[in-house]
Design a protein around this motif. Structure first.
Motif, PDB file in Angstrom:
ATOM      1  N   VAL A  43       0.694  -1.277   0.127  1.00  0.00           N
ATOM      2  CA  VAL A  43       0.063  -0.017  -0.005  1.00  0.00           C
ATOM      3  C   VAL A  43       0.762   1.280  -0.126  1.00  0.00           C
ATOM      4  N   TYR A  44       1.980   1.284   0.903  1.00  0.00           N
ATOM      5  CA  TYR A  44       2.764   2.354   1.001  1.00  0.00           C
ATOM      6  C   TYR A  44       3.327   2.705  -0.422  1.00  0.00           C
ATOM      7  N   LYS A  45       3.818   1.462  -1.147  1.00  0.00           N
ATOM      8  CA  LYS A  45       4.551   1.884  -2.506  1.00  0.00           C
ATOM      9  C   LYS A  45       3.738   2.084  -3.545  1.00  0.00           C
ATOM     10  N   THR A  46       2.336   1.729  -3.545  1.00  0.00           N
ATOM     11  CA  THR A  46       1.236   2.145  -4.512  1.00  0.00           C
ATOM     12  C   THR A  46       0.713   3.554  -4.345  1.00  0.00           C
ATOM     13  N   LEU A  47       1.122   4.326  -3.142  1.00  0.00           N
ATOM     14  CA  LEU A  47       0.210   5.465  -2.824  1.00  0.00           C
ATOM     15  C   LEU A  47       0.458   6.318  -4.131  1.00  0.00           C
ATOM     16  N   TYR A  48       1.850   6.871  -4.639  1.00  0.00           N
ATOM     17  CA  TYR A  48       2.051   7.663  -5.623  1.00  0.00           C
ATOM     18  C   TYR A  48       1.251   7.208  -6.979  1.00  0.00           C
ATOM     19  N   VAL A  49       1.210   6.029  -7.106  1.00  0.00           N
ATOM     20  CA  VAL A  49       0.533   5.578  -8.496  1.00  0.00           C
ATOM     21  C   VAL A  49      -1.071   5.983  -8.323  1.00  0.00           C
ATOM     22  N   ALA A  50      -1.348   5.419  -7.307  1.00  0.00           N
ATOM     23  CA  ALA A  50      -2.810   5.824  -7.252  1.00  0.00           C
ATOM     24  C   ALA A  50      -3.290   7.195  -7.132  1.00  0.00           C
ATOM     25  N   GLY A  51      -2.486   8.103  -6.292  1.00  0.00           N
ATOM     26  CA  GLY A  51      -2.807   9.573  -6.275  1.00  0.00           C
ATOM     27  C   GLY A  51      -2.725   9.997  -7.827  1.00  0.00           C
ATOM     28  N   THR A  52      -1.839   9.582  -8.700  1.00  0.00           N
ATOM     29  CA  THR A  52      -1.795  10.279 -10.224  1.00  0.00           C
ATOM     30  C   THR A  52      -2.703   9.686 -10.870  1.00  0.00           C
ATOM     31  N   ASP A  53      -3.483   8.487 -10.737  1.00  0.00           N
ATOM     32  CA  ASP A  53      -4.536   7.850 -11.529  1.00  0.00           C
ATOM     33  C   ASP A  53      -5.469   8.959 -11.908  1.00  0.00           C
ATOM     34  N   ALA A  54      -5.767   9.141 -13.163  1.00  0.00           N
ATOM     35  CA  ALA A  54      -6.902   9.985 -13.510  1.00  0.00           C
ATOM     36  C   ALA A  54      -8.007   9.476 -13.321  1.00  0.00           C
ATOM     37  N   ASP A  55      -8.321   8.242 -13.303  1.00  0.00           N
ATOM     38  CA  ASP A  55      -9.648   7.344 -13.004  1.00  0.00           C
ATOM     39  C   ASP A  55      -9.619   6.983 -11.282  1.00  0.00           C
ATOM     40  N   ILE A  56      -9.335   7.631 -10.667  1.00  0.00           N
ATOM     41  CA  ILE A  56      -9.237   7.194  -9.260  1.00  0.00           C
ATOM     42  C   ILE A  56     -10.682   7.498  -8.653  1.00  0.00           C
ATOM     43  N   GLU A  57     -11.579   8.180  -9.323  1.00  0.00           N
ATOM     44  CA  GLU A  57     -12.918   8.277  -8.914  1.00  0.00           C
ATOM     45  C   GLU A  57     -14.053   7.554  -9.573  1.00  0.00           C
ATOM     46  N   LEU A  58     -13.746   6.596 -10.518  1.00  0.00           N
ATOM     47  CA  LEU A  58     -14.352   5.889 -11.393  1.00  0.00           C
ATOM     48  C   LEU A  58     -14.229   4.548 -10.908  1.00  0.00           C
ATOM     49  N   GLY A  59     -15.417   3.807 -10.858  1.00  0.00           N
ATOM     50  CA  GLY A  59     -15.265   2.332 -10.623  1.00  0.00           C
ATOM     51  C   GLY A  59     -15.034   1.598 -11.746  1.00  0.00           C
ATOM     52  N   PRO A  60     -15.148   0.120 -11.724  1.00  0.00           N
ATOM     53  CA  PRO A  60     -14.764  -0.588 -12.668  1.00  0.00           C
ATOM     54  C   PRO A  60     -16.112  -0.715 -14.051  1.00  0.00           C
ATOM     55  N   LYS A  61     -17.325  -0.353 -13.727  1.00  0.00           N
ATOM     56  CA  LYS A  61     -18.274  -0.315 -14.639  1.00  0.00           C
ATOM     57  C   LYS A  61     -18.780   1.188 -14.656  1.00  0.00           C
ATOM     58  N   SER A  62     -17.816   1.996 -14.501  1.00  0.00           N
ATOM     59  CA  SER A  62     -18.137   3.574 -14.787  1.00  0.00           C
ATOM     60  C   SER A  62     -17.624   3.647 -16.252  1.00  0.00           C
ATOM     61  N   LEU A  63     -18.355   4.823 -16.702  1.00  0.00           N
ATOM     62  CA  LEU A  63     -17.992   5.331 -18.195  1.00  0.00           C
ATOM     63  C   LEU A  63     -17.855   6.909 -18.063  1.00  0.00           C
ATOM     64  N   HIS A  64     -16.745   7.459 -18.957  1.00  0.00           N
ATOM     65  CA  HIS A  64     -16.503   8.760 -18.751  1.00  0.00           C
ATOM     66  C   HIS A  64     -17.786   9.523 -19.501  1.00  0.00           C
ATOM     67  N   LEU A  65     -18.374   9.027 -20.390  1.00  0.00           N
ATOM     68  CA  LEU A  65     -19.634   9.540 -20.866  1.00  0.00           C
ATOM     69  C   LEU A  65     -20.690   8.266 -21.163  1.00  0.00           C
ATOM     70  N   PRO A  66     -22.009   8.629 -20.900  1.00  0.00           N
ATOM     71  CA  PRO A  66     -22.803   7.432 -21.150  1.00  0.00           C
ATOM     72  C   PRO A  66     -22.955   7.124 -22.567  1.00  0.00           C
ATOM     73  N   ASP A  67     -22.948   5.750 -22.801  1.00  0.00           N
ATOM     74  CA  ASP A  67     -23.049   5.252 -24.159  1.00  0.00           C
ATOM     75  C   ASP A  67     -24.585   5.197 -24.344  1.00  0.00           C
ATOM     76  N   PRO A  68     -24.787   5.998 -25.479  1.00  0.00           N
ATOM     77  CA  PRO A  68     -26.203   5.916 -26.141  1.00  0.00           C
ATOM     78  C   PRO A  68     -26.855   4.554 -26.506  1.00  0.00           C
ATOM     79  N   HIS A  69     -25.909   3.621 -26.942  1.00  0.00           N
ATOM     80  CA  HIS A  69     -26.024   2.448 -27.466  1.00  0.00           C
ATOM     81  C   HIS A  69     -26.276   1.213 -26.531  1.00  0.00           C
ATOM     82  N   ALA A  70     -25.834   1.562 -25.181  1.00  0.00           N
ATOM     83  CA  ALA A  70     -25.887   0.600 -24.143  1.00  0.00           C
ATOM     84  C   ALA A  70     -27.356   0.495 -23.820  1.00  0.00           C
TER      85      ALA A  70
END
Length: 668
Positions: free
Chosen positions: A501-528
């Motif tokens: 956990v201590y080693k991956t703190l920097y990687v997690a902090g710079t992740d652009a999708d840190i607030e998105l879950g595995p089933k999240s999308l940046h924009l809603p897919d109109p065809h889904a």
């Protein structure tokens, strides 16, 4: 008879000899020629076909818009033609009367579909009313109700009959399971009421079995024409499972849903089956239905080589296992495990030393057999049997989790790790060591993949998520059932997870999708089309949420307090990553730092006052370990707080100023 002119006789047959011109025939010649007459043969050879006149009427249009020809029936035959052999005339005249047969046939008028539906509804209402009035008296109406929809009936009528049968059976089925009667049972001499009840139950079970088989066959159909019938049949199956799960042929109904869940490409009925299985587990209080369903689902998973959708595995979160079931009790009786064991222990000792004759033992054996039959008929499951079935269900679930964990199936790892964390309080402590080793293997594989750079950004994000889930599961396992207190006795070391956990703190902090879950999308897919509101909140946690849970388990666990160096190193790194995280993540991390300061303020005080630091060397912010960072060495400090005080979000700046006040208050 008066004398006079005799009555004129009709000629019965033409003269044989055409050469004679006599108008009268003598009597002796008449009788002499009678032998040559063949009146019966002449009658047989004459045509009986009626003349059909050709219709000159225009075609008409019926209610459904189809054109029909109107047939026009000719007049009746004349009296001479109907008398056959008494008709006058020569042989040539008979030949003129004969007419060849025609192909014109009368067609029955088609009944409009609307009228067919009305007639079917009236018949269904009549039969359902008879069954509702007295089921035992009108037991034959079950079969008649199924026969309303014939083979050539319209699909709308078939769907109506299927839904009506489901409603009738839900209202008629008793609250107990009916055993199958054999031929010798039906032939035994019993009272009139018992025989009537047996005949009714036999008719009910037989017709219900035929109905269930019909539903199963419709659900297995792959024709596009039967798709509407399949949808109706599947809805009936789901309704029967949720309404009468205790009745016969439950396995066949569950098999229909399991078959739909095992398909790689989810059909239109997939979500309906998932919701039904979840409600089926939620409503189960006895344990038997859930055990049967879990057994069928796990067999399907194994047959598919664990290649199925994640939603199927998430249905296990609805199981009511052991401690989640309510314990029944009363004023004079308790069903707690301790009381039940004491009660059975006293009975066993009393029966062991009590002397009984051979006749008494025989009566006791017969009484026990009768009580067993009564329990089966009443469907009453006591606490012991319920606990046994729930334990068996839990064992099957854990075996499935461990097999998937060992196989490292990517799209199922999240659900498995959250499942282990959810049921951690039910896992035996003897298996903790094996589970922790499996979780360590997940983290080692993630580190090896990152070093080789063989994956893209999305796969790296999935690996990081799996590591956070593994760490959360590891700390959750030890926080349940007082396992943390006995960690030293079990020789469980969690420093491996803390270091990762201590080693991956920097990687997690710079992740652009840190607030998105595995089933999240940046924009809603109109065809889904299948993106809808999910009631099942499984494997949807964001990385920042998993990170805060892991940090809380490491730094805020009362049973295993961290050292001063560990607390200071984590706090210093958290200050650094809050400068790069989004707004919501920064709020969550600053709130976590406030809880750390409240609990470990004395250990962190040296970061604000350089005179109190006792460290060797130089501070290394890029260190992979807590010891390699040298958090109390020269160059360390909390300079990040000065930037956070001027954060563009006023709430964050106020929280940071509150941290300084807490530290300042400790020095007074």
């Amino acid at each position: 008879m008066p004398h006079g002119r005799p009555a004129k006789r009709r000629r019965l047959t033409p003269p044989i000899d055409d050469s004679k011109t006599d108008e009268t025939i003598q009597s002796k010649d008449l009788f002499h020629r009678a032998a040559d007459w063949d009146l019966e043969q002449e009658y047989e050879t004459r045509s009986r076909q009626k003349k059909v006149k050709e219709s000159n009427r225009l075609p008409i249009k019926d209610v459904e818009g189809r054109l029909e020809e109107v047939a026009q029936v000719g007049g009746q035959e004349s009296a001479d033609e109907s008398d056959s052999f008494l008709g006058s005339g020569s042989e040539d005249e008979h030949d003129d009367v004969e007419t060849p047969p025609t192909d014109a046939t009368e067609t029955a008028p088609a009944i409009p579909l609307k009228l067919q539906l009305i007639q079917a509804q009236e018949e269904i209402a009549r039969l359902a009313g008879l069954i509702n009035e007295d089921p035992e008296e009108h037991a034959g109406s079950f079969k008649k109700l199924a026969q309303v929809a014939g083979e050539n009936a319209h699909p709308s009528i078939k769907k109506l009959v299927l839904a009506s049968q489901a409603a009738v059976y839900k209202d008629t089925v008793p609250g107990y399971r009916i055993r199958a009667y054999k031929d010798e049972d039906m032939g035994t001499k019993v009272s009139k009421d018992v025989r009537r009840t047996r005949q009714y139950e036999h008719s009910l079970v037989t017709n219900y079995q035929s109905y269930v088989r019909h539903l199963v066959n419709l659900c297995k159909g792959r024709d596009k024409e039967d798709e509407q019938l399949k949808t109706t049949a599947l809805n009936c199956v789901c309704s029967l499972l949720l309404t009468i799960p205790h009745f016969n042929f439950r396995t066949e109904l569950l098999g229909v849903l399991v078959q739909e869940l095992g398909k790689k490409e989810p059909s239109a009925h997939f979500q309906k089956c998932i919701e039904t299985i979840g409600k089926f587990f939620d409503q189960d209080e006895d344990g038997g239905p859930a055990l049967e369903a879990v057994s069928l689902i796990t067999k399907m998973m194994k047959a598919k080589n664990y290649d199925f959708r994640e939603e199927v595995l998430n249905t296990f979160f609805h199981l009511r296992l052991l401690s989640q079931l309510s314990v029944k009790s009363s004023m004079n009786r308790s069903d707690r495990v301790e009381d039940v064991e004491k009660l059975h222990g006293k009975r066993a000792k009393k029966e062991k030393f009590q002397h009984r004759s051979k006749k008494d033992r025989k009566l006791a054996k017969e009484r026990k057999a009768v009580e067993k039959d009564m329990r089966e008929a009443d469907a009453a499951v006591d606490y012991e049997s319920r606990e046994k079935m729930q334990s068996e269900t839990l064992k099957i679930v854990f075996v499935t989790y461990f097999r998937i964990l060992k196989a490292s199936i990517p799209h199922l790892m999240g659900a498995v790790l959250e499942g282990l964390a959810k049921f951690a309080h039910l896992i035996n402590q003897d298996f903790f060591g094996d589970i922790l080793e499996a979780l360590k293997d997940i983290i080692r594989q993630a580190e090896a993949t990152e070093d080789e750079d063989e994956t893209d950004a999305n796969q790296q994000r999935d690996r990081m998520r799996e590591c956070l889930l593994a760490i959360q599961t590891a700390f959750t396992l030890l926080s349940q059932q007082d396992a943390a207190k006995s960690a030293s006795a079990l020789h469980l070391d969690l420093s491996f997870f803390t270091s990762h956990v201590y080693k991956t703190l920097y990687v997690a902090g710079t992740d652009a999708d840190i607030e998105l879950g595995p089933k999240s999308l940046h924009l809603p897919d109109p065809h889904a089309a299948q993106l809808s509101k999910r009631d099942n909140k499984v494997n949807v946690s964001t990385p920042v949420l998993l990170l805060t849970r892991a940090l809380s388990a490491i730094l805020l666990t009362p049973s295993s307090p961290p050292t001063t160096q560990v607390v200071a190193a984590f706090y210093k790194r958290l200050l650094t990553i809050t400068l790069h995280t989004p707004e919501k993540s920064t709020k969550a991390l600053v709130a976590l730092m406030g809880r750390i300061v409240d609990k470990h303020g004395r250990k962190l005080e040296a970061l604000w006052y350089s005179d109190e630091r006792k460290g060797d060397g130089v501070f290394r912010s890029d260190g992979d370990t807590v010891e390699g960072t040298r958090v109390f060495a020269v160059g360390s400090g909390v300079w990040e707080e000065e930037l956070l005080r001027h954060h563009y979000v006023p709430e964050i700046s106020e929280q940071v100023r509150a941290l300084d006040k807490v530290i300042a208050g400790l020095g007074k």
